[in-house]
Motif scaffolding. Structure first.
Motif, PDB file in Angstrom:
ATOM      1  N   HIS A  90     -14.536 -10.441   0.157  1.00 44.24           N
ATOM      2  CA  HIS A  90     -14.955  -9.160   0.668  1.00 44.24           C
ATOM      3  C   HIS A  90     -13.648  -8.379   1.090  1.00 44.24           C
ATOM      4  O   HIS A  90     -13.506  -7.491   2.007  1.00 44.24           O
ATOM      5  N   ALA A  91     -12.687  -8.336   0.168  1.00 46.04           N
ATOM      6  CA  ALA A  91     -11.681  -7.600   0.301  1.00 46.04           C
ATOM      7  C   ALA A  91     -12.122  -6.170   0.348  1.00 46.04           C
ATOM      8  O   ALA A  91     -12.612  -5.649  -0.633  1.00 46.04           O
ATOM      9  N   PRO A  92     -11.214  -5.189   1.036  1.00 43.21           N
ATOM     10  CA  PRO A  92     -11.768  -3.979   1.212  1.00 43.21           C
ATOM     11  C   PRO A  92     -11.105  -3.270  -0.182  1.00 43.21           C
ATOM     12  O   PRO A  92     -12.136  -2.362  -0.413  1.00 43.21           O
ATOM     13  N   LEU A  93      -9.988  -3.514  -0.836  1.00 46.52           N
ATOM     14  CA  LEU A  93      -9.780  -2.868  -1.892  1.00 46.52           C
ATOM     15  C   LEU A  93      -9.144  -3.671  -2.796  1.00 46.52           C
ATOM     16  O   LEU A  93      -8.375  -4.401  -2.593  1.00 46.52           O
ATOM     17  N   THR A  94      -9.771  -3.811  -4.156  1.00 46.00           N
ATOM     18  CA  THR A  94      -9.224  -4.696  -5.166  1.00 46.00           C
ATOM     19  C   THR A  94      -8.940  -3.748  -6.406  1.00 46.00           C
ATOM     20  O   THR A  94      -9.616  -2.865  -6.502  1.00 46.00           O
ATOM     21  N   ILE A 114      -0.809   5.690  -6.385  1.00 46.34           N
ATOM     22  CA  ILE A 114      -0.905   4.847  -4.852  1.00 46.34           C
ATOM     23  C   ILE A 114       0.292   4.752  -4.401  1.00 46.34           C
ATOM     24  O   ILE A 114       0.559   4.431  -3.196  1.00 46.34           O
ATOM     25  N   ALA A 115       1.547   4.593  -5.322  1.00 52.63           N
ATOM     26  CA  ALA A 115       2.876   4.365  -4.915  1.00 52.63           C
ATOM     27  C   ALA A 115       3.535   5.553  -3.763  1.00 52.63           C
ATOM     28  O   ALA A 115       4.571   5.770  -3.353  1.00 52.63           O
ATOM     29  N   GLN A 116       2.758   6.832  -3.887  1.00 50.94           N
ATOM     30  CA  GLN A 116       3.402   7.704  -3.185  1.00 50.94           C
ATOM     31  C   GLN A 116       3.149   7.699  -1.661  1.00 50.94           C
ATOM     32  O   GLN A 116       2.041   7.043  -1.310  1.00 50.94           O
ATOM     33  N   GLN A 148      -1.055   4.216   3.456  1.00 51.22           N
ATOM     34  CA  GLN A 148      -2.009   3.532   3.985  1.00 51.22           C
ATOM     35  C   GLN A 148      -2.735   2.901   3.332  1.00 51.22           C
ATOM     36  O   GLN A 148      -3.778   1.725   3.411  1.00 51.22           O
ATOM     37  N   PHE A 149      -3.287   3.675   2.271  1.00 50.72           N
ATOM     38  CA  PHE A 149      -4.154   3.159   1.116  1.00 50.72           C
ATOM     39  C   PHE A 149      -3.784   1.913   0.641  1.00 50.72           C
ATOM     40  O   PHE A 149      -4.539   0.809   0.335  1.00 50.72           O
ATOM     41  N   ALA A 150      -2.375   2.106   0.123  1.00 47.22           N
ATOM     42  CA  ALA A 150      -1.655   0.770  -0.558  1.00 47.22           C
ATOM     43  C   ALA A 150      -1.710  -0.434   0.345  1.00 47.22           C
ATOM     44  O   ALA A 150      -1.786  -1.616  -0.305  1.00 47.22           O
ATOM     45  N   ALA A 169      -5.767  -7.228  -3.224  1.00 46.83           N
ATOM     46  CA  ALA A 169      -5.584  -7.826  -4.608  1.00 46.83           C
ATOM     47  C   ALA A 169      -5.439  -6.891  -5.589  1.00 46.83           C
ATOM     48  O   ALA A 169      -6.326  -6.141  -5.658  1.00 46.83           O
ATOM     49  N   THR A 170      -4.464  -7.112  -6.417  1.00 42.85           N
ATOM     50  CA  THR A 170      -4.093  -6.352  -7.590  1.00 42.85           C
ATOM     51  C   THR A 170      -3.680  -6.979  -8.753  1.00 42.85           C
ATOM     52  O   THR A 170      -2.980  -8.080  -8.519  1.00 42.85           O
ATOM     53  N   TYR A 171      -4.203  -6.662 -10.135  1.00 43.33           N
ATOM     54  CA  TYR A 171      -3.482  -7.522 -11.192  1.00 43.33           C
ATOM     55  C   TYR A 171      -3.472  -6.116 -12.252  1.00 43.33           C
ATOM     56  O   TYR A 171      -3.947  -5.309 -12.338  1.00 43.33           O
ATOM     57  N   HIS A 172      -2.094  -6.373 -13.033  1.00 45.74           N
ATOM     58  CA  HIS A 172      -1.958  -5.629 -14.161  1.00 45.74           C
ATOM     59  C   HIS A 172      -1.924  -6.009 -15.493  1.00 45.74           C
ATOM     60  O   HIS A 172      -1.321  -6.977 -15.636  1.00 45.74           O
TER      61      HIS A 172
END
Length: 293
Positions: free
Chosen positions: A46-50, A175-177, A182-184, A189-192
């Motif tokens: 239940h991660a808030p942002l993926t 998102i790096a701005q 706070q968003f970042a 979890a993130t994947y490229h």
């Protein structure tokens, strides 16, 4: 018609290299398997942002569709693609994706209240709301910050809303701005996804050929190597080249695609590539004292 004819010529049940995302053709390279695991992890915890990123044609939408096939019945899902506008527009996109009907002239405060009520009601009914935003690089800073604010809706201990973002590499830059720090921080979890290696491309091509009843050897190793090079390891570009190569082979009565066929379709200009950046030449001005004399 030509594609249908080559399918019959090679004995395929259907086109093996259609450009439409089809989870039946899902190929999990090592990178794609990891990306899929990250998406599953985000759902399970239940991660808030993926977040999933990758170049155009890397198979992000395919992975999302495969994920949706295995989604739990207690999840209420909303899928948004190519959303644009301001924060009020975003809420309309979201509510529409969740099938929440609203009057056209509803103001922002009412939109937010409707959304919050919906999420809380779903939680009370034992359901969890998941929002998938595809092509998320089109969202501006304001809309991304609005998404973060939406994830603040909680029950005290449980996350009531989960958001999965998929987009091109520009999304990571966005998102790096500093204003989105706070968003970042909320991205759990993130994947490229990087382009295929040569071995991945070969396995991918053979996999798709076998999925439609082929042997996997209808395209030679030399042709596959050339296709990988021309496509730069991008699955969608590989599909385009393979599809056209099979058409060329069938029209010539060949049962195997060799490197000469790939060379031929490239010479015919059937594959468009981005033009290289223009080289701008500027006159060098000598400002030294000697030149001044």
């Amino acid at each position: 018609m030509a594609a249908e004819l080559y399918s019959a010529h090679f004995g395929f049940s259907e086109r093996p290299f259609s450009l439409s995302p089809d989870p039946d053709f899902l190929f999990l390279s090592k990178a794609h398997a990891r990306a899929f695991s990250v998406l599953e992890y985000g759902l399970m915890t239940h991660a808030p942002l993926t977040m999933l990123t990758g170049e155009v044609g890397m198979g992000k939408t395919m992975l999302l569709q495969a994920l949706l096939r295995n989604i739990d019945e207690d999840i209420t899902l909303g899928l948004v693609s190519n959303a644009q506008g301001d924060r009020g527009d975003l809420l309309r996109w979201v509510l529409n994706a969740l099938d929440v009907a609203l009057p056209q002239d509803t103001d922002y405060v009412s939109l937010f209240q409707h959304f919050q009520n919906f999420v809380v009601q779903e939680y009370a009914a034992g359901r969890h709301v998941v929002l998938i935003i595809d092509e998320a690089q089109n969202l501006g800073s304001e809309m991304l910050e609005e998404l973060r604010m939406l994830t603040n809706i909680n029950s005290g201990k449980d996350e009531l809303l989960q958001i999965i973002l998929a987009g091109q590499p520009e999304l990571r830059t966005l998102i790096a701005q500093p204003q989105l720090r706070q968003f970042a921080q909320r991205v759990t979890a993130t994947y490229h996804l990087n382009p295929f290696s040569r071995a991945d491309s070969a396995a991918y091509i053979r996999h798709r050929l076998q999925q439609v009843g082929g042997t996997g050897d209808e395209i030679t190793a030399a042709a596959i190597s050339h296709i990988h090079h021309e496509a730069e390891g991008i699955p969608r570009s590989i599909n385009k080249l393979c599809d056209l190569a099979l058409v060329y082979a069938a029209s010539a009565g060949n049962t195997v695609v060799g490197k000469p066929i790939v060379n031929e379709l490239i010479r015919d200009g059937l594959i468009l590539k981005p033009a290289p950046p223009l080289l701008v030449l500027t006159e060098r001005v000598d400002t030294s004292e000697k030149a001044a004399e």
